[in-house]
Design a protein around this motif. Structure first.
Motif, short mmCIF file in Angstrom:
data_model
loop_
_atom_site.label_atom_id
_atom_site.label_comp_id
_atom_site.label_asym_id
_atom_site.label_seq_id
_atom_site.Cartn_x
_atom_site.Cartn_y
_atom_site.Cartn_z
N HIS A 1 3.63 -12.74 -1.34
CA HIS A 1 4.68 -12.84 -0.45
C HIS A 1 5.91 -12.52 -1.39
N GLY B 1 6.07 -9.18 -2.76
CA GLY B 1 6.51 -8.05 -1.89
C GLY B 1 8.00 -8.15 -1.32
N GLU C 1 10.86 -5.17 -2.07
CA GLU C 1 11.40 -4.44 -0.82
C GLU C 1 12.94 -4.50 -1.21
N ARG D 1 -2.81 -5.64 -3.33
CA ARG D 1 -2.03 -5.56 -2.45
C ARG D 1 -1.24 -4.43 -2.57
N PHE E 1 2.54 -2.36 -1.56
CA PHE E 1 3.58 -2.62 -1.17
C PHE E 1 4.23 -1.31 -0.90
#
Length: 194
Positions: free
Chosen positions: A59, A62, A66, A189, A191
């Motif tokens: 998290h 990510g 972002e 993962r 993104f």
């Protein structure tokens, strides 16, 4: 008909020993079952804490990606001067992914990065876009065997960024993180950046 008083009959020694043996066996079985339940509870708690730490690390990665600003996204090979933090003895296992994040300290853009140091995934933070200073280091995850980055550009995954012929401040369409953990296997993962 004569009524003879019945003689009170008690337990024989063998009956008492058998009853004690049965109770001892039941007590032992109950103790072992309780021990196994307690051990299983500790194992499940430890596993849950590990997965919670993995989820929080993903998290954090990510969330930082972002906030990536359209500025040069840099991959630094291990052993590069920019990786030197406190001393030169830190072993580098992976590649530092550094980028300019919009949510810097004091509401200014700052450089941020993720790197594997020994068996830890670390988040490095610089006060500005200057990587010559010593970064603040935050350990996100321990027990990491390897860390790899891949970048999506024109529907193809690449291991280097920026690709030849692209502007240096171009951002990929997506960044994939691959973590190899000895206790959890290989985790991927992706993104999306656009």
């Amino acid at each position: 008909m004569s009524l003879r008083p019945r003689r009170a009959r008690g337990l024989t020694l063998i009956e008492v020993v058998v009853a004690l043996a049965v109770f001892a066996l039941l007590g032992l079985m109950t103790w072992r079952a309780t021990e196994h339940l307690t051990h299983a509870r500790v194992l499940v708690g430890d596993e849950l804490a590990r997965w919670r730490t993995i989820a929080l690390a993903a998290h954090r990665v990510g969330n930082e990606l972002e906030q990536m600003a359209p500025a040069p996204l840099k991959l630094h090979d291990r052993g590069a001067r920019t990786l030197t933090a406190d001393n030169d003895s830190d072993a580098r296992e992976g590649t530092l992914l550094s980028f300019l994040a919009l949510a810097g300290r004091h509401d200014t853009p700052a450089r941020s990065g993720f790197v594997q140091v020994d068996d830890r995934l670390e988040w490095w933070l610089w006060d500005a876009d200057d990587m010559d200073t010593v970064p603040e280091r935050v350990v996100l995850l321990d027990k990491v065997d390897s860390l790899r980055w891949r970048f999506l550009h024109r529907n193809a995954w690449r291991t280097e960024w920026p690709p030849q012929g692209s502007p240096t401040d171009a951002l990929p369409e997506a960044i994939a993180l691959e973590l190899v953990l000895p206790d959890a296997g290989t985790l991927y993962r992706v993104f999306a950046l656009r």
